[in-house]
Motif scaffolding. Structure first.
Motif, mmCIF file in Angstrom:
data_model
loop_
_atom_site.group_PDB
_atom_site.id
_atom_site.type_symbol
_atom_site.label_atom_id
_atom_site.label_comp_id
_atom_site.label_asym_id
_atom_site.label_seq_id
_atom_site.Cartn_x
_atom_site.Cartn_y
_atom_site.Cartn_z
ATOM 1 N N HIS A 36 41.429 43.167 43.379
ATOM 2 C CA HIS A 36 41.352 44.440 43.289
ATOM 3 C C HIS A 36 41.293 44.988 44.972
ATOM 4 O O HIS A 36 42.146 45.969 45.452
ATOM 5 N N THR A 37 40.605 44.046 45.746
ATOM 6 C CA THR A 37 40.717 44.259 47.076
ATOM 7 C C THR A 37 41.957 43.849 47.786
ATOM 8 O O THR A 37 42.644 44.347 48.550
ATOM 9 N N GLN A 38 42.107 42.635 47.760
ATOM 10 C CA GLN A 38 43.311 42.030 48.713
ATOM 11 C C GLN A 38 44.671 42.566 48.179
ATOM 12 O O GLN A 38 45.543 42.629 48.923
ATOM 13 N N TYR A 39 44.727 42.652 46.873
ATOM 14 C CA TYR A 39 46.230 43.203 46.447
ATOM 15 C C TYR A 39 46.342 44.531 46.021
ATOM 16 O O TYR A 39 47.188 45.049 45.434
ATOM 17 N N GLU A 40 44.921 45.239 46.107
ATOM 18 C CA GLU A 40 45.093 46.731 45.879
ATOM 19 C C GLU A 40 45.183 46.908 44.466
ATOM 20 O O GLU A 40 46.084 47.863 44.058
ATOM 21 N N LEU A 41 44.785 46.108 43.509
ATOM 22 C CA LEU A 41 45.244 46.418 42.034
ATOM 23 C C LEU A 41 43.961 47.084 41.663
ATOM 24 O O LEU A 41 42.941 47.397 41.943
ATOM 25 N N SER A 42 44.464 48.061 40.793
ATOM 26 C CA SER A 42 43.462 48.816 39.900
ATOM 27 C C SER A 42 42.631 47.801 39.139
ATOM 28 O O SER A 42 42.863 46.539 38.933
ATOM 29 N N LYS A 43 41.373 48.297 38.822
ATOM 30 C CA LYS A 43 40.269 47.286 38.247
ATOM 31 C C LYS A 43 40.707 46.860 37.019
ATOM 32 O O LYS A 43 40.583 45.702 36.501
ATOM 33 N N TYR A 44 41.663 47.599 36.212
ATOM 34 C CA TYR A 44 42.194 47.359 34.932
ATOM 35 C C TYR A 44 43.177 46.247 35.019
ATOM 36 O O TYR A 44 43.083 45.330 34.226
ATOM 37 N N ASP A 45 44.052 46.401 35.995
ATOM 38 C CA ASP A 45 44.891 45.210 36.094
ATOM 39 C C ASP A 45 44.321 43.908 36.672
ATOM 40 O O ASP A 45 44.730 42.972 36.462
ATOM 41 N N ALA A 46 43.431 44.118 37.685
ATOM 42 C CA ALA A 46 42.875 42.912 38.191
ATOM 43 C C ALA A 46 42.039 42.249 37.015
ATOM 44 O O ALA A 46 41.910 40.830 37.144
ATOM 45 N N ASN A 47 41.399 42.956 35.996
ATOM 46 C CA ASN A 47 40.823 42.373 35.167
ATOM 47 C C ASN A 47 41.675 41.576 33.991
ATOM 48 O O ASN A 47 41.240 40.521 33.710
ATOM 49 N N ILE A 48 42.873 42.067 33.722
ATOM 50 C CA ILE A 48 43.737 41.538 33.008
ATOM 51 C C ILE A 48 44.458 40.001 33.782
ATOM 52 O O ILE A 48 44.355 39.038 33.247
ATOM 53 N N LEU A 49 44.778 40.364 34.816
ATOM 54 C CA LEU A 49 45.235 39.139 35.752
ATOM 55 C C LEU A 49 44.396 38.074 35.999
ATOM 56 O O LEU A 49 44.535 36.790 36.401
ATOM 57 N N SER A 50 42.882 38.440 35.938
ATOM 58 C CA SER A 50 41.950 37.275 36.177
ATOM 59 C C SER A 50 41.241 36.917 34.826
ATOM 60 O O SER A 50 40.218 36.203 34.729
ATOM 61 N N ALA A 51 41.837 37.382 33.787
ATOM 62 C CA ALA A 51 41.071 36.980 32.619
ATOM 63 C C ALA A 51 41.359 35.461 32.019
ATOM 64 O O ALA A 51 40.329 35.268 31.359
ATOM 65 N N ASN A 52 42.142 34.796 32.595
ATOM 66 C CA ASN A 52 42.062 33.259 32.561
ATOM 67 C C ASN A 52 42.931 32.579 33.722
ATOM 68 O O ASN A 52 43.560 33.164 34.454
ATOM 69 N N LEU A 53 42.360 31.329 34.005
ATOM 70 C CA LEU A 53 42.978 30.809 35.121
ATOM 71 C C LEU A 53 44.588 30.666 35.230
ATOM 72 O O LEU A 53 45.050 31.006 36.281
#
Ligand code: MN
Length: 484
Positions: A314-331
């Motif tokens: 969310h902070t480092q790549y300035e992604l929305s919380k929604y995007d950050a959630n999807i992209l961290s959903a698994n390793l």
């Protein structure tokens, strides 16, 4: 759901720890091997054998305890839980009772991952988590009227994670379970494979009138091993209890089984009280002292946790919380995203969009996952570079993407093979535009007389002539100059 009633859910989750050998013996833990090929005399409870505690299981349990901010016991011990069942060769299960290895942890769950508001976070308390051994598996099929027992599971290390009754709907229960499931895989303490029984859940469900203080009588639904079944089982059971109470009958405290085919729960046996198990300390196992230095050494091995990774995206790549959630959903997903972002000159936001919209969209169509992506992170990064340096337009890039997905080659190979390079030469574009304007003089007159919406028509003509390959930005600039 009925507005007058509140649903109360507490979950007991059994997670199989990813150790090579069993909790108290050297037998292997690999899944799917020939029946009874991984059961030694200790697992089978032969007289005179002694259990030896698996240190790796302790280390994995402590990892979990630290990740959920739990208290790691300074001293923990094992107890015998006595009951009779054919899959339990010793007549007791070695478990923990008075002093479990972990107490008082919690997990924050996000009830609305799409929303950036923080008030969607709910804290679910974890009363305790204890170590125990698994039982064998009864097999009722293909035995000509007899039942068989496979003891390969007997003695496999489990950690049972017990939540407080903090959950208020089937949906909340599933969000909690998915959060926990993701956590154990991030930590590497379990493969979390639900089909193979590495992550399974018992749900304690009760209902009470809204505003009531006391908890209602609960039932326990046993051995749920899919998120969808868990949600349905809880919904069915809560509705059943409400209808029992509304017809002025009483809920019986009992263990129930969920039948996925009929989508209903059925009474299995009346619930044992803790007393029925006649717990006592296992005299074969000494109490275990966990020293601070040992615990701190394990703390230093903790990886970045799912919620930490999500916050960083969310902070480092300035992604929305929604995007950050999807992209961290698994390793695997997180690794794919970061590898793409690191290897392209395009922005991380662009990488995130392409992964979420195009790649996950295409994978979903084939019911496939990121780990099976036919396009590697580096290959996707190359495609994004070709948009970034204007070799191709964003629109053409989508065609190239699907060709890559179908295994037709790398971005550059496909671009060259099909002549898809964007036309960025001003001279070439000017010539094309001049021809189009000459052939459409009426439209030019109308445009210049004030029908400015015709601009799109001219752009469309250029795109048609160039097969979509003209640089849209340059076409816009050149056309504006020409038309005045
Ligand atoms: Mn248990």
């Amino acid at each position: 759901m009925n507005k007058k009633w509140e649903i109360i859910i507490g979950l007991e989750v059994h997670v199989q720890l990813a150790t090579a050998s069993k909790l108290f013996s050297g037998s292997a833990t690999a899944y799917g091997r020939k029946q009874n090929s991984q059961a030694c005399i200790i697992d089978l409870g032969f007289p005179g054998v002694l259990p030896t505690l698996n240190a790796e299981a302790i280390r994995l349990a402590i990892k979990l305890g630290l990740a959920i901010n739990g208290k790691i016991a300074e001293q923990t011990s094992f107890a015998r839980k006595n009951y009779f069942y054919p899959d339990l060769p010793k007549g007791y299960q070695i478990s923990q009772h008075q002093d479990p290895i972990i107490k008082d942890g919690y997990l924050n769950i996000d009830l609305d991952a799409k929303d950036d508001a923080i008030d969607a976070i709910k804290t679910i308390h974890i009363t305790h988590a204890h170590l125990e051994e698994d039982a064998g598996k009864l097999m009722h099929e293909n035995f000509h009227g007899f039942s068989g027992i496979d003891f390969n599971r007997a003695g496999i290390p489990l950690i049972e994670i017990v939540s407080a009754p903090d959950l208020r709907s089937a949906r909340e229960a599933v969000i909690y379970l998915k959060t926990l499931h993701n956590l154990v895989r991030y930590l590497g303490i379990s493969d979390g494979n639900m089909q193979e029984g590495s992550f399974r859940c018992d749900a304690n469900v009760s209902v009470r009138k809204c505003g009531a203080q006391e908890l209602g009588t609960r039932t326990e639904i046993k051995n749920l091993n899919s998120f969808r079944f868990i949600e349905r089982a809880i919904e069915f059971e809560a509705a059943r209890q409400i209808s029992v109470l509304e017809s002025r009958n009483k809920i019986i405290q009992e263990t129930r089984l969920y039948d996925a085919e009929k989508n209903e729960t059925r009474a299995m046996r009346s619930k044992e009280e803790s007393l029925d198990y006649r717990y006592f300390p296992d005299p074969d196992l000494l109490p275990l002292v966990l020293e601070k230095e040992y615990v701190e050494e394990i703390r230093s091995t903790l990886p970045e946790l799912p919620w930490e990774k999500c916050a960083r995206f969310h902070t480092q790549y300035e992604l929305s919380k929604y995007d950050a959630n999807i992209l961290s959903a698994n390793l695997k997903m997180a690794k794919y995203f970061e590898e793409t972002a690191e290897n392209t000159n395009a922005s991380a936001k662009t990488a995130a969009n392409w992964i979420i919209v195009e790649l996950l969209g295409a994978l979903n169509k084939y019911d496939s996952e990121i780990s099976a992506s036919p396009i590697s992170a580096k290959q996707l990064a190359e495609l994004l570079d070709k948009i970034h340096d204007q070799t191709i337009s964003g629109k053409i890039a989508k065609e190239v993407f699907f060709s890559m997905f179908n295994g037709e080659g790398t971005a550059m190979e496909i671009i060259e093979k099909n002549g898809l390079k964007q036309i960025t030469d001003d001279n070439v574009l000017t010539k094309i535009i001049d021809d189009i304007l000459a052939a459409n003089q009426n439209a030019v007159k109308n445009y210049q007389a004030g029908k400015t919406q015709l601009f799109g028509f001219f752009v469309g003509q250029v795109m048609q002539v160039t097969g979509g390959k003209a640089s849209p930005k340059q076409v816009n600039e050149l056309l504006k100059n020409k038309l005045g």
